[in-house]
Structures are given as C-alpha cells and as structure tokens.
Motif scaffolding. Sequence first.
Motif, short mmCIF file in Angstrom:
data_model
loop_
_atom_site.label_atom_id
_atom_site.label_comp_id
_atom_site.label_asym_id
_atom_site.label_seq_id
_atom_site.Cartn_x
_atom_site.Cartn_y
_atom_site.Cartn_z
N LYS A 244 38.81 50.47 26.38
CA LYS A 244 37.84 50.05 25.37
C LYS A 244 37.69 48.54 25.33
CE LYS A 244 38.36 54.00 22.27
NZ LYS A 244 38.80 54.45 20.93
N ALA A 245 38.80 47.83 25.61
CA ALA A 245 38.76 46.36 25.58
C ALA A 245 38.25 45.78 26.90
CB ALA A 245 40.16 45.82 25.28
N GLY A 246 37.99 46.63 27.88
CA GLY A 246 37.50 46.15 29.17
C GLY A 246 38.58 45.53 30.03
N LEU A 247 39.84 45.80 29.74
CA LEU A 247 40.95 45.25 30.52
C LEU A 247 41.27 46.23 31.65
CD1 LEU A 247 43.17 44.04 27.53
CD2 LEU A 247 41.62 42.66 28.93
N TYR A 248 40.41 46.27 32.65
CA TYR A 248 40.53 47.27 33.70
C TYR A 248 41.75 47.03 34.58
CZ TYR A 248 35.75 48.28 32.27
OH TYR A 248 34.64 48.60 31.53
N ASP A 249 42.12 45.79 34.79
CA ASP A 249 43.30 45.51 35.62
C ASP A 249 44.56 46.05 34.96
OD1 ASP A 249 41.70 44.24 37.45
OD2 ASP A 249 42.06 42.22 36.67
N GLN A 250 44.69 45.83 33.66
CA GLN A 250 45.86 46.34 32.95
C GLN A 250 45.83 47.88 32.92
OE1 GLN A 250 48.40 44.57 31.77
NE2 GLN A 250 47.48 42.66 32.48
N MET A 251 44.64 48.42 32.78
CA MET A 251 44.50 49.88 32.76
C MET A 251 44.96 50.49 34.09
SD MET A 251 41.06 52.07 31.89
CE MET A 251 40.29 51.66 33.46
N GLU A 252 44.54 49.87 35.18
CA GLU A 252 44.94 50.37 36.49
C GLU A 252 46.44 50.21 36.72
OE1 GLU A 252 43.46 49.97 41.15
OE2 GLU A 252 42.47 48.84 39.55
N LYS A 253 47.02 49.16 36.16
CA LYS A 253 48.47 48.95 36.27
C LYS A 253 49.24 50.08 35.57
CE LYS A 253 52.05 45.59 34.98
NZ LYS A 253 52.30 44.29 34.29
N VAL A 254 48.79 50.44 34.37
CA VAL A 254 49.44 51.53 33.64
C VAL A 254 49.26 52.84 34.39
CG1 VAL A 254 49.41 52.88 31.50
CG2 VAL A 254 49.20 50.39 31.40
N LEU A 255 48.07 53.06 34.91
CA LEU A 255 47.79 54.30 35.63
C LEU A 255 48.65 54.41 36.89
CD1 LEU A 255 46.05 56.81 35.53
CD2 LEU A 255 44.28 55.59 36.78
N SER A 256 48.87 53.31 37.58
CA SER A 256 49.71 53.31 38.78
C SER A 256 51.15 53.66 38.43
CB SER A 256 49.65 51.95 39.47
OG SER A 256 48.32 51.65 39.87
N SER A 257 51.63 53.14 37.29
CA SER A 257 53.00 53.46 36.88
C SER A 257 53.13 54.93 36.49
CB SER A 257 53.42 52.57 35.70
OG SER A 257 52.67 52.88 34.54
N MET A 258 52.06 55.53 35.98
CA MET A 258 52.11 56.95 35.63
C MET A 258 52.25 57.82 36.88
SD MET A 258 49.16 57.16 32.66
CE MET A 258 49.46 58.89 32.29
#
Length: 478
Positions: A244-258
């Motif tokens: 929602k905040a548009g922080l796609y890099d952080q989102m992809e980082k969390v997704l990679s850890s999952m």
Amino acid sequence: MSLSFSSFLPPVPPPYITRRTPPGNLPASVLRRNLIPPSAAASAPPSPRRHWKQGEFPGTTSIPDTARRRDPVKTIKKTLDRRENAKAWANTVTEALSDSIANKQWQRALDVFDMLKQHPFYQPKEGTYMKLLVLLGKSLQPALAHQLFDEMLQQGIPPTPELYTALLAAYCRSNLIEQAFSILDEKKSSPHCQSDVFTYSMLLKSCVDSSRFDLVDQIYHDMDQRLISPNTVTQNIVLGAYGKAGLYDQMEKVLSSMLVNPNSKPDVWTMNIILAVFGNNGHIQLMEKWYEKFRDYGIQPETRTFNLLIGAYGKARRYDKMSSVMEYMRKMEIPWTSSTYNNVIEAFADVGDAKNMEYTFDQMRAERMKADAKTFSCLVEGYAKAGVFHKVISAVQLAARLDVAKNTAFYNAVLSACGKAGDLLEMERVYERMKEEKCEADDRTYEVMIEAYRKEGMNDKVYYLEQEMKATGKGSSG
C-alpha cells in the motif's frame, strides 16, 4: 373453538359427591370394613393385643413442645431457598455480563462486572478478565484496560502471556505504539509471560498501519534474538502494508524470506495481496508475472483471486482478458459472485458504457445475485458519465426499494452525479440527507462538492466547505 381460563383450573367435585375423610382419621372398624374383604374380615380372629394405650387414638399422639418449636425440615428448606435465590441472582448478573460483552457494550459490561464483584459468591476468574480486556481493546479504551489489568493482579490472578498480549493489543488498536512497547518490555521481565509470535504480529500490524516502518526491522531483530520465527500471517501483514505504501523493494525482500522459511510459506492470501498491490496500481505485467510464480509454487487461486484479476483488467480496460478470466471461471465451475459482477459493472461505469453496464446488471439480477452499495455506486457513476441523468434517479429509487444499506461511497456517487448535472440545489439536499443518515463525509465528498461550486463561481460555498473540512480534520482541497 374457544378457550377459557377455567380449562387451566383444577376440576371441582360436584356438590352431590361427598368428600371422604382421609383414611388416617378413620376408626379402626371403618378401616376394616372398607379395606378388608368381607370373607377375610369374618374369618380373621380378634386381636389379642392393643397397639396403643388407653385413651390414645391413631394419628392423635401428642407431640412434644420442643419438636413443635423446631422444624428441621422447614429450617433447611428456608436455607436452601435463600441459597437458590442468591445463585439465581448471580446467574442473572453473569448472563447480563456475557450479553454485554457479546454486544460490545463496554460501559454496561463494566457496570455489571462491578455488581458481580460485590456478591459473596463472586470468585475472580482469568477468563472474565480476558474477555473484558479484549472488549476494551476493541472499543479503543486502553487506559481502562490497563486499570482492569492492575485490578486483576490485585485480586491475586497471576498474569499470563495471553493476558499481556490482550493488554498490548489494546494499546496497538489505539495506535499508542510507545505504550505498547512499554507493555512488551514489562512482559519480557516476567519469566512466565514471554512473548510469542502473536504478540509480535500485533505489534507489527500497529507499526505498519501507522506507517512506522522504521520499527519493523527492530521488531524482526527482537524476534530473532528470542528465536521466534514469523509465521505466514505475520509476513502477510507486513507485505500488505509495504504494498500500500509503494515500498516494492521491501515487499519483495519479505516475500523472498517467506520462500526460504518453512514457518512462513506463502499461501493464497499472500498471492491475493501481491496481485491486489500490482493490479490496483496498474502494473498488469508484474501482476501476471507473480500470478504465474505462485501457480508454479503450487498455490491454487480462489474466487477472490479471479475477482482481483477481473478488477485489475477492467481498470486497465483490458476487456478481452477480463472476459477470458470469467470464461475460465465458468469452465472450472467456479461460481461468479456479487464481487465478480461489481468489478465488471465498475469497468464499464469508468468509461460511461451504460449499455454494457446495464446488460451486466440485468444478468446479475437474473442469477439472483444480491446487489449492494458498491453495485449502485457504480451504476450511478456510469449513468452520470454517460449523461443519462434520469437513469441516475431510477437507480437511486431501485436501491431504496431493495433496502440497500447506503454508505459514503454511494452518497459520493450521487453528489457527483448532481454536480455533473448542474443541479446544486439537489446536491445540497443529498448532502443534508447524508448527514441525517449519520454517514460521515470523507475527502472525496468535499472534493466533489467544492469542484461543483467552483465551476459555478460560488466561492462563498467553497469557503464554507473548506472551514468545515478543517473543523472535521479532513484533507485540504486542491
């Protein structure tokens, strides 16, 4: 057939039937005559012994005065009655407390709880305090929740991890993050109340909802030190906030850890979050790319997943792909829902395609799908964009006949239609009706009305609305 009260009364013997004296008060000769067969009475030898003394008679033996004064059966009965009345009162108050909690009436629940504590039967219970703490947290009453928690400790109930989490959640729901961290530190100092993944999930949600992303890494670090691994729910919370905040890099980082953590494997909720983030922002290629990745990972889409795809394709005016998804749902026997139809209606409404919008709505009603506030909001906006304002009135009247619950988005659509039609008097009437219905205006409400007034050069009206916005704490007009 009529009924009378006499049918509920015990039968009264007719006057010609004489009441018989109870057998216990009859002479022995009468008893023998009535109870002993004649043959047996004739053959029975006379009794050589008396069973009572001279002057005594069965049933009239004298009772000592002390026995008359003390009737142990009556005494016990009165005692039991008093206890039963007390228990009944306690049960009634307990039921009232449960009803208040179930109906989310926190003030009444506290009043009833005070009544219950004054009764001698009251025993402090952890479960009661837990329910009240959760209720106060959801009611945004963290100070009262903390006061109740302290009272619980004074009553001798030891704190548990669940009770501390409920107290921490009360502060999180009110976005009092500093106080929530204070509760977390207090919890850490108790050896039997260590935090778990649910505690940290609640804290993470509070931080990301308040856009305090600077605290997310700190919480992750604290969890890592305590060997607490985030689960899928925890990561989905953070994923949605980053998206929602548009922080796609952080989102992809969390997704990679999952993907590498066995305790937080992505699920269909993860898939829906990612697709919604990219689809709502018009990133169709990224949405399709991640859809394929999740399918390769073994995650099966659900109805909501397809509705998200339809909505994204509709907003991007990719009607061919929107139709393909709908045909695929039919082929896989996945039923269309109200959300499916709403997304299609919204796609046509956005471009003012009244014909296709009406066709979709008619098909929706033919399949007995329930239309809601979003359905009629889209219809009103679509008709207004197409310039067929008489159908706007028809849609509003139909919504009233179907008893559709109106929300802010619905009123905003009607206000916008009035503004496009240049009927500012009707727009003001709709706004007043919105206030009467206790439907709170949002930034979009003021934006629509201010635009309509500026178009007509009514600067005094614009000024009034701007002052109202400041008073209500809404955003400024552009």
